[in-house]
Design an enzyme around this catalytic site. Structure first.
Site, mmCIF file in Angstrom:
data_model
loop_
_atom_site.group_PDB
_atom_site.id
_atom_site.type_symbol
_atom_site.label_atom_id
_atom_site.label_comp_id
_atom_site.label_asym_id
_atom_site.label_seq_id
_atom_site.Cartn_x
_atom_site.Cartn_y
_atom_site.Cartn_z
ATOM 1 N N ARG A 93 2.955 -8.273 24.260
ATOM 2 C CA ARG A 93 3.177 -9.674 23.941
ATOM 3 C C ARG A 93 4.318 -10.275 24.763
ATOM 4 N NH1 ARG A 93 2.491 -11.523 17.890
ATOM 5 N NH2 ARG A 93 0.348 -11.194 18.522
ATOM 6 N N LYS A 152 3.946 -6.720 -3.310
ATOM 7 C CA LYS A 152 3.344 -5.702 -2.444
ATOM 8 C C LYS A 152 3.130 -4.427 -3.268
ATOM 9 C CE LYS A 152 3.853 -4.407 2.354
ATOM 10 N NZ LYS A 152 4.508 -4.757 3.615
ATOM 11 N N GLU A 155 8.782 -9.981 19.355
ATOM 12 C CA GLU A 155 8.965 -9.115 20.525
ATOM 13 C C GLU A 155 9.467 -9.889 21.734
ATOM 14 O OE1 GLU A 155 6.331 -9.060 18.508
ATOM 15 O OE2 GLU A 155 6.385 -7.039 17.656
HETATM 16 C C1 LIG Z 1 3.161 -8.188 17.146
HETATM 17 C C2 LIG Z 1 3.298 -7.164 16.058
HETATM 18 N N1 LIG Z 1 4.494 -6.588 15.848
HETATM 19 C C3 LIG Z 1 4.628 -5.654 14.875
HETATM 20 C C4 LIG Z 1 3.565 -5.301 14.104
HETATM 21 C C5 LIG Z 1 3.690 -4.195 13.058
HETATM 22 N N2 LIG Z 1 3.475 -4.720 11.705
HETATM 23 C C6 LIG Z 1 2.310 -4.568 11.063
HETATM 24 S S1 LIG Z 1 2.326 -5.245 9.543
HETATM 25 C C7 LIG Z 1 3.903 -5.739 9.732
HETATM 26 C C8 LIG Z 1 4.591 -6.463 8.604
HETATM 27 C C9 LIG Z 1 3.899 -7.730 8.289
HETATM 28 O O1 LIG Z 1 4.552 -8.333 7.202
HETATM 29 P P1 LIG Z 1 3.834 -9.458 6.392
HETATM 30 O O2 LIG Z 1 3.166 -10.388 7.332
HETATM 31 O O3 LIG Z 1 4.799 -10.038 5.451
HETATM 32 O O4 LIG Z 1 2.660 -8.709 5.633
HETATM 33 P P2 LIG Z 1 2.778 -7.616 4.458
HETATM 34 O O5 LIG Z 1 2.679 -6.276 5.113
HETATM 35 O O6 LIG Z 1 4.073 -7.814 3.755
HETATM 36 O O7 LIG Z 1 1.617 -7.899 3.593
HETATM 37 C C10 LIG Z 1 4.420 -5.364 10.972
HETATM 38 C C11 LIG Z 1 5.796 -5.622 11.438
HETATM 39 C C12 LIG Z 1 2.334 -5.927 14.366
HETATM 40 N N3 LIG Z 1 1.233 -5.627 13.672
HETATM 41 N N4 LIG Z 1 2.228 -6.857 15.337
#
Ligand SMILES: Cc1ncc(C[n+]2csc(CCOP(=O)(O)OP(=O)(O)O)c2C)c(N)n1
Length: 516
Positions: free
Chosen positions: A404, A283, A370
């Site tokens: 959700r 990242k 969630e």
């Molecule tokens: C349902 C939901 N909960 C929380 C989030 C907030 N959120 C956005 S990106 C993220 C992390 C995602 O991690 P990953 O899939 O590993 O992608 P990365 O950012 O590491 O590339 C979160 C928790 C969201 N977008 N949707």
């Protein structure tokens, strides 16, 4: 080739690895330049530059479909699908959106903003394709964080049961959600990621391939020639979980090695069945500050590119509502060990990181889950002879993400009248994140659920009083707090007076309806 001259992703076809590497540099340059000026997601996009270029070299995006999970890592995709020159307008009114949006480009095959939807959507496209008798490719790109969401696992469960439905799932594993990922699946991926380096493995890849029942003799040429890069071929246990669930597992692959990525994606497309390609990325790749502080640079407001430091706003802002909530909850937890804060992968955003740092025993991160968070809290609250004997869970979730868990709110909490406190962060208008992130539905959806008391503080100190009111209340409550800061009304360290529920407060006497 210049990135600025790229108007269609198919122009990547036929470019050499070094030409693609040159474009990767230009993508990072433009990405950094724009995000440092206007703010936005930084680390996620920088980590998938090579993955995006390699994947698109193996696809014809006029026909093939790619679904990006969440969409926050989609800036490189936008830069090579005709939005290079408008990119300065990122996250501004009428500008380029911060997430993928079907109405913005024909190459945005599916919109998102919330996590864990990509495999379902891509599988749906694959089923539609097969029914129409067509043969385009369908690909989902999902992060290791989003993979922990229930929907992603439901989709894997379904896809793995359809061996004749070609689907490629690219797991972008950077070992990070917004914060470090949690859970058993994460620990499993950790083991896979740190298994012995590729060169320790047997060279006779082809021989090993023949012995894998799922692939057997049909292994495509490309796959046979990727010496050591597809570790599953020589180490049967790596990726076994996915194989047991009906996927052909390929990986882990170095997510910044374009040549190997291209070969592996080509091989994956040829398998004509559900395939999971495990790609390991960093990242924030290419920007040292973002690589070193992956939580801080997940998303950023405007910053100085040379120092990496945020550009302070001219007028200092009062402490945010989220922080005041976090600090107040910490004090309450210090006095009452039954109170437990729960987050769904949003510790820093909700202010719960304050509790995590100080009393980790009274803090739970469930991952991007969630629905589970809500029912978990319901269970915790009633683990006693009467509901009031149980723990006192405080579930902090952004208003938009709690959508959700609507059924869990009704079925598991509301109908049973359980004493769970919900704190709905980012309630109301949230601004630049766009339509997927507005907290505009919670008043309607919470009001329709039996037994819930819904609260919205007028200022910071009322937030504190409402929090203690909700924790003391023997039934479900939802406390809405807005994004950002209030007017800076002084907050108290302790002694918060609970409010009488349902009682109006007269701020000013008058004879008109609104006397200002
Ligand atoms: C349902 C939901 N909960 C929380 C989030 C907030 N959120 C956005 S990106 C993220 C992390 C995602 O991690 P990953 O899939 O590993 O992608 P990365 O950012 O590491 O590339 C979160 C928790 C969201 N977008 N949707």
């Amino acid at each position: 080739m210049l990135l600025s001259e790229l108007s269609h992703p198919n122009q990547l076809h036929g470019l050499t690895v070094s030409q693609l590497e040159e474009i990767a540099c230009q993508i990072r340059e433009r990405h950094l330049q724009v995000v440092s000026t206007s703010g936005g997601h930084l680390g996620p996009g920088l980590g998938v530059v090579e993955l995006t270029l390699a994947l698109y070299q193996t696809l014809d995006l006029d026909f093939d479909k790619v679904v990006w999970d969440v969409g926050h890592q989609g800036y490189p995709h936008k830069l090579i699908t005709g939005r290079f020159s408008q990119f300065d307008s990122l996250r501004q009114q009428n500008g380029v959106a911060g997430y993928l949006k079907r109405s913005e480009s024909k190459f945005d095959h599916f919109g998102a903003g919330h996590a864990s939807t990509s495999i379902s959507a891509a599988l749906g496209m694959a089923i539609a394709r097969d029914r129409k008798g067509e043969n385009y490719k369908c690909v989902a790109v999902i992060g290791d964080g989003a993979l922990t969401g229930g929907m992603a696992l439901e989709a894997i469960n379904h896809a793995g049961h359809l061996p004749n439905t070609p689907l490629v799932v690219v797991l972008n594993d950077n070992d990070m959600s917004i914060s470090p990922p949690v859970g058993a699946l994460s620990s499993y991926l950790n083991k896979v990621r740190v298994s012995p380096p590729l060169q320790f493995l047997s060279d006779s890849v082809q021989e090993s391939v023949k012995n894998i029942p799922l692939i057997g003799k049909d292994i495509p040429e490309e796959l046979k020639n990727i010496k050591g890069s597809v570790r599953r071929l020589s180490v049967p246990k790596v990726g076994a979980v996915f194989e047991e669930l009906g996927f052909t597992y390929m990986g882990p692959i170095d997510g910044h090695d374009i040549g190997n990525l291209v070969k592996t994606f080509n091989a994956a497309h040829k398998l004509k069945r559900p395939v999971l390609v495990h790609v390991v990325t960093t990242k924030g790749k290419g920007y040292p500050y973002a690589e070193a502080d992956q939580v801080g640079y997940h998303a950023q407001s405007a910053f100085d590119l040379t120092t990496g430091k945020s550009i302070p706003s001219k007028k200092p802002k009062p402490v945010s509502y989220s922080k005041i909530f976090g600090q107040t909850l910490l004090k309450i937890c210090e006095q009452d060990s039954k109170v437990v804060g729960i987050t769904a992968a949003m510790a820093t955003g909700t202010g719960l990181d304050i509790l995590q740092k100080n009393i980790p025993d009274q803090y739970i991160d469930v991952g991007i889950a969630e629905q589970h968070a809500v029912t978990l809290a319901a269970g915790m609250s009633c683990d006693g002879l009467k509901p009031v004997d149980g723990l006192k869970p405080v579930v902090a979730i952004y208003s938009t993400f709690l959508q959700r868990a609507f059924d869990q709110l009704i079925h598991d909490v509301g109908i049973q009248n359980l004493p769970v406190s919900f704190v709905l962060d980012r309630a109301g208008i949230v601004g630049a994140d766009g339509p997927t992130h507005q907290g505009q539905y919670d008043i309607s959806y919470m009001r329709s659920i039996p037994n819930f008391v819904l609260m919205a503080p007028k200022d910071e100190s009322e937030l504190q009083r409402m929090l203690i009111t909700s924790i003391n209340h023997n039934g479900p409550t939802a406390l809405r707090i807005p994004r950002g800061s209030g007017l800076g009304v002084a907050v108290m360290d302790e002694g918060w007076e609970p409010l009488n529920i349902g009682e109006a407060e007269i701020l000013e006497e008058g004879e008109d309806i609104c006397n200002s």
